[in-house]
Enzyme design. Sequence first.
Site, PDB file in Angstrom:
ATOM      1  N   GLU A 241      38.313  13.096  37.515  1.00 46.24           N
ATOM      2  CA  GLU A 241      38.102  13.333  39.261  1.00 46.24           C
ATOM      3  C   GLU A 241      37.213  14.429  39.409  1.00 46.24           C
ATOM      4  O   GLU A 241      36.282  14.411  40.285  1.00 46.24           O
ATOM      5  CB  GLU A 241      39.413  13.543  39.867  1.00 46.24           C
ATOM      6  CG  GLU A 241      40.189  14.789  39.737  1.00 46.24           C
ATOM      7  CD  GLU A 241      41.335  14.846  40.453  1.00 46.24           C
ATOM      8  OE1 GLU A 241      42.090  13.632  41.066  1.00 46.24           O
ATOM      9  OE2 GLU A 241      41.836  15.757  41.046  1.00 46.24           O
ATOM     10  N   GLY A 339      44.641  14.250  42.670  1.00 48.16           N
ATOM     11  CA  GLY A 339      44.671  12.953  41.953  1.00 48.16           C
ATOM     12  C   GLY A 339      45.757  12.971  40.586  1.00 48.16           C
ATOM     13  O   GLY A 339      45.553  12.105  39.671  1.00 48.16           O
TER      14      GLY A 339
END
Length: 435
Positions: A241, A339
């Site tokens: 991410e 995330g």
Amino acid sequence: MADYKAIYDSKLTTAEEVAKRVQSGWTLGMDAGPTHANGMVTAIAEKIAQTDVKDVKIQFMLDTYAYPFLESGDLLGKLTGYSWFSSSGARKAVNNGWADVMPAYYRDIPGHILRNYEYDAFCVSVSPMDSHGYFSMATTTSYSPAMMAKSKRIFVEVNKYQPRALCGTQIHVSQVDAIIENHHPLPELAPVVLDEKSITIGNLIAEQIPDGACIQLGIGAIPDATGAALMTKHDLGIHTEMFTSSMVDLIECGAVNNSKKQIHPGKTVTTFAYGSQKIYDFIDDNPSIEILPVDYVNDPNVICQNDNMISINAALEVDFFGQVCAESVGTKHMSGSGGQVDYVRGACQSKGGKSFIAFTSTTKEDTISKIKPTLTPGAIVTTSKNDVDYIVTEYGIAHLRGRSLAERTRQLIAIAHPNFRDELTFEAKKRGILI
């Protein structure tokens, strides 16, 4: 051929003029820190402070600038920040009651935006316009496409220091309602000093990562130490991410070439980048970096398509069940889900994949154990007991996935600080977990 420069000039204005357009009840949107339109937002905050404009909301992620509405409660009721994921400014504001949080898995934010929100303006810092009339959103794609789709206006802040990302979100000058210019170096994270404990943890994790694996790293001393320990590996890939400085080092030394990835071979995949000037320089005009929307990048069903997917994330504390808190100290807000769960699940679904939650065993100069019988009252569970895989401290690795409560407890006590092992064993026996 359209005269894009003329269109640009017709929309060029100042931050103060943009601020005059903001009205009571407006909702503004921004994405992750490096693309925050800080000049524009600062002017908006100053204008609201001086007028009767009220009830303005602004959603953002990963605050990297010292905005007035986060620094004090002076604008309470007039301008309120809503954080999808917090740094120090939002953390302070939330805990003092003059900002709010938006609980969500990072991958789900675009969906929440498309279903639940309308924005009066999307504000973003971009690279200078190219010859075809496009601005690059540079370091971040994340949830920006969804936010732009739900915004009545797009205000861009052109910054010559923003890199031009070839494989990221682009905005055409025809889509833009106002342009300001605000040239300044991008925010950087302070360099991390690798201590002995972080280096030990990084080495333990690196031993579990085979050549050809695909990695996700977070930020901080432990991910950086892991990155340093991976320098001698071969044919690693990146699907993450956040793109970090340690990843640039791994690419430049040849440890990462993305050649073994099952999806996006030859490419580094991320949804935003943040950290150092080295990162921003590396992204600029680099076709090997794909900065893609987070609902794709962080989808566990996408992540797991790469074999030997390795995720490395952090925690504040873990209990005997393996419940991971990474967002709060008791009820005190620290950050967001981000995330972490996306990559825990994606890595565990990957063929040969592993998920590591890593942290030093204690805090407050070895006076508090981060491995606890139960989480601190009020602590937020980020990764559930059913999702957790490996837990790592400087004392070793505990593999919890598929293990019983007693087995988990024994393994966690074994990697706790020695000063707390007897106490933890006593608590486990008192609860009937251990005989």
